[in-house]
Scaffold this motif. Structure first.
Motif, PDB file in Angstrom:
ATOM      1  N   VAL A   1     139.194 -43.084  33.683  1.00 44.68           N
ATOM      2  CA  VAL A   1     140.042 -43.463  34.814  1.00 44.68           C
ATOM      3  C   VAL A   1     141.218 -44.315  34.340  1.00 44.68           C
ATOM      4  O   VAL A   1     142.353 -44.153  34.816  1.00 44.68           O
ATOM      5  N   SER A   2     140.989 -45.202  33.389  1.00 47.67           N
ATOM      6  CA  SER A   2     142.101 -46.007  32.879  1.00 47.67           C
ATOM      7  C   SER A   2     143.135 -45.128  32.176  1.00 47.67           C
ATOM      8  O   SER A   2     144.344 -45.392  32.263  1.00 47.67           O
ATOM      9  N   ALA A   3     142.679 -44.066  31.514  1.00 48.88           N
ATOM     10  CA  ALA A   3     143.622 -43.138  30.884  1.00 48.88           C
ATOM     11  C   ALA A   3     144.484 -42.442  31.939  1.00 48.88           C
ATOM     12  O   ALA A   3     145.696 -42.249  31.740  1.00 48.88           O
ATOM     13  N   LEU A   4     143.886 -42.062  33.064  1.00 50.34           N
ATOM     14  CA  LEU A   4     144.659 -41.461  34.152  1.00 50.34           C
ATOM     15  C   LEU A   4     145.676 -42.462  34.713  1.00 50.34           C
ATOM     16  O   LEU A   4     146.816 -42.096  35.023  1.00 50.34           O
ATOM     17  N   CYS A   5     145.261 -43.718  34.845  1.00 45.22           N
ATOM     18  CA  CYS A   5     146.189 -44.734  35.337  1.00 45.22           C
ATOM     19  C   CYS A   5     147.389 -44.863  34.408  1.00 45.22           C
ATOM     20  O   CYS A   5     148.537 -44.956  34.870  1.00 45.22           O
TER      21      CYS A   5
ATOM     22  N   LEU B   1     138.607 -53.261  27.736  1.00 43.88           N
ATOM     23  CA  LEU B   1     139.524 -53.850  28.701  1.00 43.88           C
ATOM     24  C   LEU B   1     140.979 -53.473  28.458  1.00 43.88           C
ATOM     25  O   LEU B   1     141.846 -53.821  29.265  1.00 43.88           O
ATOM     26  N   ASP B   2     141.253 -52.775  27.365  1.00 39.60           N
ATOM     27  CA  ASP B   2     142.645 -52.491  27.034  1.00 39.60           C
ATOM     28  C   ASP B   2     143.344 -51.645  28.092  1.00 39.60           C
ATOM     29  O   ASP B   2     144.563 -51.728  28.251  1.00 39.60           O
ATOM     30  N   GLY B   3     142.594 -50.809  28.822  1.00 42.85           N
ATOM     31  CA  GLY B   3     143.202 -49.980  29.852  1.00 42.85           C
ATOM     32  C   GLY B   3     143.113 -50.574  31.246  1.00 42.85           C
ATOM     33  O   GLY B   3     143.418 -49.893  32.232  1.00 42.85           O
TER      34      GLY B   3
END
Length: 362
Positions: free
Chosen positions: A157-161, A183-185
């Motif tokens: 999900v963070s990659a999509l963000c 936490l990086d994303g």
């Protein structure tokens, strides 16, 4: 090391059993929160949080708030969306629904992606929602959905963000320091002192990217008390906007010192060992897990009731034997009960859980 009805081992997902040093650290003289006695502690707490969770102080900051984890979550959610923006909320449990309710209470428009309480969200559905609505500025999601013990797909999900230029506000109240988390994303990570950090209830916090904290200064102040950029601005200058939980903050410092010594990786590994030990015992007793193993966290196991046994009866039997278990939520309350292994639980206590369950079932 048996528990007793008066001093039981806590198998609920926070507050949890803490060390004697944490407990004793809360016993302090009377302290004014505007004096250096407290303000120096606040500065130390914020630095410790960044150090323990390996965040660059040039890129990240901390907002400490007196209240439960829900207070910190409402602070993050209500502060993170502009007047014209919307939040995409991932909802596959009670705590995803809580993010949606916070948005509703604060007049923030939402787009929801639903999944059942036994499934991770459909990444394709999230991506289609981001493509379809350019007003979405933020994705709100739970890391560890405490409803069942399910771990959501934070890296995906963070990659999509990042791909679509959205911020990610992550409720990791029951996840941080218990399950692996990159936490990086993430743009805001919300947590509390009294779960896997093994402190006392009363203090919660947000780890916040500095550039996002700066952006939020231009957003509506939807709350006086729970305005995140106001906390960051005051605490960055060594002050505090409101009266904090002074004594609980001293216990929080001790808990962070203990976490630093154990390391986050070490604590995650301890939680994994504890849940594996318990689940082996559950299997021996014939207790069925509500979730498949690949979705389970390191710290919560949802178990189906044996035939003919209610939560009330099981709870009372376990409490008599020195253990506090936890009910299922919502519609699950008649199907499952939950056992958490957060906090300080020695192997003897973990083995005692299985012995007490066996006796209660019989």
């Amino acid at each position: 090391m048996p528990g007793t009805p008066d001093r039981p081992w806590l198998l609920n997902p926070g507050p949890c059993n803490v060390s004697d040093d944490v407990r004793h650290a809360a016993v302090t003289p009377d302290i004014c929160h505007r004096e250096p006695d407290y303000l120096e502690l606040q500065t130390e707490l914020r630095a410790l949080l960044l150090e323990v969770f390996d965040r660059d102080p040039a890129q990240w900051t901390v907002a400490l708030v007196t209240g439960s984890g829900t207070a910190a979550l409402e602070m993050a959610v209500s502060s993170s969306v502009s007047a014209a923006g919307a939040m995409l909320v991932v909802r596959n449990g009670v705590y995803g629904d809580r993010i949606h309710k916070i948005c509703e209470a604060n007049g923030i428009r939402t787009v929801s992606v639903h999944a059942s309480w036994t499934q991770r969200p459909d990444l394709g559905e999230i991506e289609r929602a981001l493509e379809a609505d350019p007003t979405i500025e933020v994705v709100g999601m739970v890391h560890h959905e405490t409803t069942t013990g399910l771990i959501n797909p934070v890296p995906e999900v963070s990659a999509l963000c990042r791909r679509y230029g959205k911020r990610l506000v992550l409720d990791t109240i029951s996840g941080l320091a218990g399950d692996p988390l990159d936490l990086d994303g993430v743009d805001i990570a919300v947590c509390t002192a009294n779960k896997l950090i093994q402190g006392l209830p009363g203090v919660a916090f947000c780890l916040v990217r500095r550039d996002f904290a700066e952006d939020m200064k231009g957003y509506p102040a939807r709350s006086l008390y729970l305005n995140l950029p106001n906390y960051v601005a005051n605490q960055d200058k060594g002050g505090t906007p409101f009266t904090p939980a002074v004594q609980i903050s001293f216990a929080f410092r001790q808990a962070l010192v203990e976490l630093k010594e154990e390391t986050v990786a070490g604590r995650i590994a301890r939680m994994a060992r504890a849940s594996a030990r318990l689940r082996k015992g559950f299997e021996r007793l014939g207790l069925a897990s509500y979730l498949p193993a690949e979705l389970q966290s390191n710290t919560i196991t949802s178990l189906r009731f044996p035939p003919g046994l209610t939560y009330e009866r099981l709870h009372d039997h376990m409490r008599e034997r020195g253990y506090v278990i936890y009910a299922g939520q919502g519609d699950l309350s008649k199907e499952v009960f939950r056992i958490s292994n957060m906090g300080l639980l020695p192997d003897e206590a973990l083995d005692g859980v299985i012995t007490a369950l066996e006796a209660a079932i019989r």
